[in-house]
Design a protein around this motif. Structure first.
Motif, PDB file in Angstrom:
ATOM      1  N   ARG A  62       9.061  -3.986  -0.859  1.00 19.02           N
ATOM      2  CA  ARG A  62       9.354  -4.489   0.486  1.00 19.02           C
ATOM      3  C   ARG A  62      10.195  -5.760   0.388  1.00 19.02           C
ATOM      4  N   ASP A  92       3.617   4.546  -3.211  1.00 26.09           N
ATOM      5  CA  ASP A  92       3.186   3.147  -3.216  1.00 26.09           C
ATOM      6  C   ASP A  92       2.024   2.969  -4.198  1.00 26.09           C
ATOM      7  N   LEU A 106      -1.477   2.380   1.131  1.00 27.67           N
ATOM      8  CA  LEU A 106      -2.345   1.270   0.733  1.00 27.67           C
ATOM      9  C   LEU A 106      -2.855   0.455   1.915  1.00 27.67           C
ATOM     10  N   GLY A 107      -2.324   0.692   3.103  1.00 30.20           N
ATOM     11  CA  GLY A 107      -2.754  -0.047   4.296  1.00 30.20           C
ATOM     12  C   GLY A 107      -4.233   0.163   4.554  1.00 30.20           C
TER      13      GLY A 107
END
Ligand SMILES: Nc1ncnc2c1ncn2[C@@H]1O[C@H](COP(=O)(O)OP(=O)(O)OP(=O)(O)O)[C@@H](O)[C@H]1O
Ligand SMILES: [Mg+2]
Length: 150
Positions: A40, A10, A123-124
């Protein structure tokens, strides 16, 4: 022996670590490296009003998908460079659309990957988590060995 490694990315620092780790293994084993980024989807195709107005004035058609595809290409280009710098020779870059974990599992099975190397996080922004939701799902359902890099 190890002939095929799948690295879903990602573009996060965690995923970059996975790329370097996998490239080193690919070099040692002479394995093929597949870099995969999943957009996504299905996307909302939502674009901010200002950008729509700008695009109208400039006679551009900008969709959210255009922006996401541009980002996807950049993520994969950077990952490919990094993998080459760390000794991987045979590299394939793939963009797909859908639920990241499901698509990663699909590519692992379809491409007969012998190993999946991914970041433990991405990346969350929930920093307290040990595993992100994508790495959690993939490591539980993977058809082959799955390494989550820390
Ligand atoms: N869209 C994606 N395409 C390809 N690989 C991905 C994608 N999203 C995550 N990954 C892979 O999964 C790893 C873990 O990311 P994950 O998304 O599970 O964690 P997170 O972003 O911290 O948490 P969450 O998304 O659950 O909020 C990444 O380092 C990367 O290797
Ligand atoms: Mg994530």
């Amino acid at each position: 022996m190890l002939s095929s490694i799948l690295v879903p990315t990602d573009g996060s620092d965690h995923a970059n670590k996975a790329v370097v780790f996998a490239a080193d293994l690919a070099k040692r084993y002479g394995a093929k490296l597949t870099l995969l980024h999943v957009i996504r989807g299905p996307g909302s195709e939502h674009v901010p009003e200002e950008l729509v107005e700008y695009a109208r004035v400039e006679h551009l058609a900008v969709t959210e998908r255009d922006l996401l595809e541009g980002a996807a290409r950049e993520i994969l280009e950077k990952a490919e460079k990094q993998a080459r710098n760390h000794g991987a020779a045979e590299i394939q870059a793939v963009i797909d659309v859908g639920d990241p974990a499901r698509r990663i599992l699909h590519h692992a099975a379809a491409g007969k990957a012998e190993l999946i190397v991914m970041g433990s996080r991405g990346l969350g922004d929930l920093r307290s988590l040990l595993l992100g939701s994508v790495s959690h799902k993939v490591s539980h359902l993977a058809p082959c060995t799955c390494v989550t890099v820390r």
